[in-house]
Motif scaffolding. Structure first.
Motif: not given
Length: 191
Positions: A132-144
């Protein structure tokens, strides 16, 4: 139509989340055992919720701009995670558990994905959070999520390894020397 395209990554992540919830709710024929701890499961679930909700929020705050290569790659990674987990659950059969627990007559499983790594379910969890991080480009969320997930995973792996050594002794020690813990090889090493 263009506006709908911007929300397809959210729809993809929501569909994956719904499939995961269906999978969790699936009743399985298992044997109960003594649970060694309960906190890691709670933290793993929290990581999944944070990745889902936080990833969508990050995508919306940043402004929906889907990258279709990223969407396809993230979706494929998450589907692979599901496949690995399902094969692992099938290999474990009645000994599958969401907890660290050894059961009466527990069998030492080295088939299915366990041929290539000792903890394929945890490997699938890594993929499932990354997808999901890749799909959404959610790098900050992935780091958290990583700040919570990685120490929890380390703790859980050590608890489970200790339980397996205690239960299976030298056989598990040999398996530990020849099979990687978390990152699979193309082929297992022979003792």
């Amino acid at each position: 139509m263009t506006a709908l395209l911007h929300f397809l990554p959210i729809i993809a992540v929501a569909l994956l989340w719904l499939e995961r919830m269906r999978e969790v709710a699936t009743k399985r024929d298992t044997v109960s055992g003594q649970r060694r701890e309960r906190l890691t499961l709670f933290l793993f679930v929290a990581c999944g919720v944070i990745m889902f909700a936080g990833g969508i929020a990050e995508y919306l705050v940043r402004g929906p701009e889907p990258n279709w290569v990223r969407v396809a790659a993230g979706f494929a990674i998450t589907v692979a995670a599901f496949a690995i987990r399902r094969r692992s659950i099938a290999a474990l059969g009645k000994f599958w558990s969401l907890h660290v627990e050894m059961r009466e007559g527990h069998e030492f499983v080295q088939s299915g994905p366990f041929r290539w790594m000792r903890h394929p379910v945890y490997f699938s969890m890594i993929l499932e959070l990354a997808g999901p991080a890749i799909i959404l480009g959610a790098w900050r969320t992935l780091a958290l999520v990583a700040v919570i997930f990685l120490p929890t995973l380390w703790w859980r792996l050590h608890l489970e390894e200790a339980a397996l050594v205690q239960t299976f002794g030298p056989a598990y020690e040999t398996y530990r020397r020849t099979t990687p813990m978390l990152i699979p090889y193309l082929r297992p090493r022979r003792p």
